[in-house]
Motif scaffolding. Sequence first.
Motif, PDB file in Angstrom:
ATOM      1  N   THR A   1       0.666  -1.293  -0.052  1.00 22.83           N
ATOM      2  CA  THR A   1       0.096  -0.030  -0.048  1.00 22.83           C
ATOM      3  C   THR A   1       0.887   1.013   0.011  1.00 22.83           C
ATOM      4  OG1 THR A   1      -0.340  -0.130   2.349  1.00 22.83           O
ATOM      5  CG2 THR A   1      -2.046  -1.105   1.019  1.00 22.83           C
TER       6      THR A   1
ATOM      7  N   CYS B   1       1.233   2.103  -3.746  1.00 26.50           N
ATOM      8  CA  CYS B   1      -0.193   1.888  -4.136  1.00 26.50           C
ATOM      9  C   CYS B   1      -0.526   3.090  -4.785  1.00 26.50           C
ATOM     10  CB  CYS B   1      -1.267   1.025  -3.816  1.00 26.50           C
ATOM     11  SG  CYS B   1      -2.645   0.867  -4.641  1.00 26.50           S
TER      12      CYS B   1
ATOM     13  N   TYR C   1      -3.699   3.439  -5.954  1.00 28.39           N
ATOM     14  CA  TYR C   1      -5.213   3.414  -5.936  1.00 28.39           C
ATOM     15  C   TYR C   1      -5.651   3.812  -7.474  1.00 28.39           C
ATOM     16  CZ  TYR C   1      -4.147   3.352  -0.887  1.00 28.39           C
ATOM     17  OH  TYR C   1      -3.558   2.945   0.193  1.00 28.39           O
TER      18      TYR C   1
ATOM     19  N   TRP D   1      -7.880  -0.289  -0.186  1.00 26.22           N
ATOM     20  CA  TRP D   1      -7.531  -1.555  -1.199  1.00 26.22           C
ATOM     21  C   TRP D   1      -7.793  -2.811  -0.408  1.00 26.22           C
ATOM     22  CZ3 TRP D   1      -4.795  -5.951  -1.327  1.00 26.22           C
ATOM     23  CH2 TRP D   1      -4.685  -6.488  -2.515  1.00 26.22           C
TER      24      TRP D   1
END
Length: 261
Positions: free
Chosen positions: A131, A134, A136, A158
């Motif tokens: 994450t 990430c 998104y 997520w």
Amino acid sequence: MKTFRIAKVLFKSMFKKPATLMYPVVPREWQERTRGSIDLYKDDCILCGICGRRCPADAIEVDRKAGTWTIHRMQCIQCGECVAACPKKCLGMNNQYTEPQAEKVVDTYEVELKKDESKGKTSAGDLTCKTEDCVYCGLCAKVCPADALKVDRKEKIWEVDKEACAKCEACVEKCPKKCLSMGEAKAEEAKAEEKPAASEGEEKLTCNLEDCIYCGLCAKNCPCDALTVDRKEKVWKVDEEACVKCGACLEKCPKECLSIG
């Protein structure tokens, strides 16, 4: 003259093989490149449904809950799209055609999925996301054939439904930041190999307008609709607030005139 021509044809035909076969007494020999019917290797199938989505003739039906894989033989056009798209390589194509019958041939196979005994825990085969890397963008959720992923960019969420996830790795291949992996071990290896990226605030999507042909492929593949391209007016714009710097547009640009930095 006609008599000599006929005699010549008859004389040649005496020493040539017949143009037709005594089928089905004499079976036909197919070449290796001949496309016949689709074979399923049940032991490797995970019922992800990608083959059914890629089939242009809608000849394949996959029911993950019921554990069945069905193909309509007379509807299949032997294009091989399902074979190429299968992530587990459990589909193959032989050179034998389906014999015509009075009724349409429909073959249904029962596939037994391997159960994951580690309920509620992260096993070696679970899908994981780094994450911290990430952005998104939501591309993983869009390509997921089982709708097992939930991505919310505003809330920075997520989530993966482990029961629904087919572990096909379609999202892993599509992820522009390469922050998805199957299993904790792979995630740690990828994290160790990956170089530290620049912070999001320092990155900016730019376009070399001298090389740009304004084809619009970057805008079509942007998951956040952050790009505007007008071929007539020669306009290329990016909404920096909407852009997540995922790099999806870079991969699709045919002139390689986009960059993030």
